[in-house]
Design an enzyme around this catalytic site. Sequence first.
Site, PDB file in Angstrom:
ATOM      1  N   LEU A  12     -44.437-108.528  27.652  1.00  0.00           N
ATOM      2  CA  LEU A  12     -43.307-109.374  28.047  1.00  0.00           C
ATOM      3  C   LEU A  12     -42.115-108.561  28.539  1.00  0.00           C
ATOM      4  O   LEU A  12     -41.773-107.534  27.968  1.00  0.00           O
ATOM      5  CB  LEU A  12     -42.890-110.235  26.854  1.00  0.00           C
ATOM      6  CG  LEU A  12     -44.008-111.083  26.252  1.00  0.00           C
ATOM      7  CD1 LEU A  12     -43.470-111.908  25.092  1.00  0.00           C
ATOM      8  CD2 LEU A  12     -44.654-111.982  27.291  1.00  0.00           C
ATOM      9  N   HIS A  13     -41.522-109.034  29.627  1.00  0.00           N
ATOM     10  CA  HIS A  13     -40.281-108.434  30.151  1.00  0.00           C
ATOM     11  C   HIS A  13     -39.267-109.560  30.330  1.00  0.00           C
ATOM     12  O   HIS A  13     -39.541-110.723  29.970  1.00  0.00           O
ATOM     13  CB  HIS A  13     -40.566-107.686  31.458  1.00  0.00           C
ATOM     14  CG  HIS A  13     -41.332-108.489  32.470  1.00  0.00           C
ATOM     15  ND1 HIS A  13     -40.831-109.645  33.028  1.00  0.00           N
ATOM     16  CD2 HIS A  13     -42.567-108.322  33.002  1.00  0.00           C
ATOM     17  CE1 HIS A  13     -41.708-110.134  33.875  1.00  0.00           C
ATOM     18  NE2 HIS A  13     -42.785-109.360  33.871  1.00  0.00           N
ATOM     19  N   HIS A  19     -40.360-112.994  31.623  1.00  0.00           N
ATOM     20  CA  HIS A  19     -40.964-113.913  30.645  1.00  0.00           C
ATOM     21  C   HIS A  19     -39.889-114.471  29.721  1.00  0.00           C
ATOM     22  O   HIS A  19     -39.886-115.649  29.389  1.00  0.00           O
ATOM     23  CB  HIS A  19     -41.984-113.180  29.763  1.00  0.00           C
ATOM     24  CG  HIS A  19     -43.134-112.599  30.516  1.00  0.00           C
ATOM     25  ND1 HIS A  19     -43.265-111.251  30.738  1.00  0.00           N
ATOM     26  CD2 HIS A  19     -44.218-113.179  31.081  1.00  0.00           C
ATOM     27  CE1 HIS A  19     -44.374-111.011  31.406  1.00  0.00           C
ATOM     28  NE2 HIS A  19     -44.985-112.168  31.629  1.00  0.00           N
ATOM     29  N   LYS A  48     -42.064-116.533  40.564  1.00  0.00           N
ATOM     30  CA  LYS A  48     -42.530-115.303  41.211  1.00  0.00           C
ATOM     31  C   LYS A  48     -43.971-115.483  41.691  1.00  0.00           C
ATOM     32  O   LYS A  48     -44.343-115.011  42.760  1.00  0.00           O
ATOM     33  CB  LYS A  48     -42.433-114.131  40.234  1.00  0.00           C
ATOM     34  CG  LYS A  48     -43.246-112.963  40.672  1.00  0.00           C
ATOM     35  CD  LYS A  48     -42.646-111.659  40.306  1.00  0.00           C
ATOM     36  CE  LYS A  48     -43.428-110.523  40.886  1.00  0.00           C
ATOM     37  NZ  LYS A  48     -44.788-110.454  40.375  1.00  0.00           N
ATOM     38  N   SER A  88     -42.137-107.326  36.975  1.00  0.00           N
ATOM     39  CA  SER A  88     -43.577-107.570  36.883  1.00  0.00           C
ATOM     40  C   SER A  88     -44.156-106.539  35.927  1.00  0.00           C
ATOM     41  O   SER A  88     -43.695-105.386  35.894  1.00  0.00           O
ATOM     42  CB  SER A  88     -44.215-107.384  38.273  1.00  0.00           C
ATOM     43  OG  SER A  88     -45.601-107.146  38.139  1.00  0.00           O
ATOM     44  N   SER A  89     -45.158-106.952  35.158  1.00  0.00           N
ATOM     45  CA  SER A  89     -45.800-105.989  34.255  1.00  0.00           C
ATOM     46  C   SER A  89     -46.411-104.846  35.062  1.00  0.00           C
ATOM     47  O   SER A  89     -46.540-103.726  34.573  1.00  0.00           O
ATOM     48  CB  SER A  89     -46.883-106.681  33.435  1.00  0.00           C
ATOM     49  OG  SER A  89     -46.291-107.698  32.668  1.00  0.00           O
TER      50      SER A  89
END
Length: 278
Positions: free
Chosen positions: A29-30, A33, A146, A182-183
Amino acid sequence: MEIITDITALRSILRNKKSITFVPTMGNLHDGHLSLIRMARQQRTDCIVVSIFVNHLQFLPNEDFEQYPRTLEEDCKQLKNYDVNIVFAPNKKTLYPEPQETLLTPPPIANELEGKFRPGFFCGVTTVVLKLFNIIQPQIAIFGNKDFQQLHIVKKMVKQLNLPINILAGETVRLKNGLALSSRNQYLNEIQLEEATRLYQTLTEIKQFVEKGNKDFKYLQENAVILLTKFGWRVDYIELRQKDDLSNAMPNDTDLVVLGAAWLNETRLIDNLEIRCK
Ligand code: PAF
């Protein structure tokens, strides 16, 4: 906050909840999220469920399924600060106890844009999202803008399968320089991270040209591909589409979206910007 890995246990907890807001994720999670989870809190439903599951069905054999960052412990630590009631983190055997032979056929638009370069991706996404919807039975589910095409296809699935779920869209969260969170940004080194903003800048230029009245969409798209290629990108697509149905943009359309996907070395990034013409 409870961390549940089992479907029966989850169902029994959720049975008493009057209203549920659901945020599906693949974890790692960033802030992107977390902004969806902040939105979930604003819905004031009884219960917020966040799922964390890296869904193998939506990865092609040569893609980054094995490499995809799995950080359940850190994710749960973050979620504790956000009034999340339940984290649903099943393993593959729980969600797919047998080979998944019953698969969703997403609408034809799923074969364009992302789907053209990642065949089967939206079948995998819609299948897992429908399974999660059936298990959790939320009234509200939140997806990020996104993944614009994913959001569009999920909304279509909900409408066409008569699911009583309100789908909400969360804004893309960006770094100061515009790079969408984005991960997959983690795969980039420092120099690549700087270069990565060029995708956003290129889409921004197209947006500005179109908003100023330039309707030569083919030229704008092709020019963007040439420019990115010059800086070492491998472009899958840069396309202007109608915002509502993702069909090809026409000169008289007022609500558009420019979508792009391109590779920086081994990392594939996507982004999009909505465009409103006067
Ligand atoms: O956007 C994602 O993270 C995934 O596609 C989703 C919706 C969680 C399904 O696996």
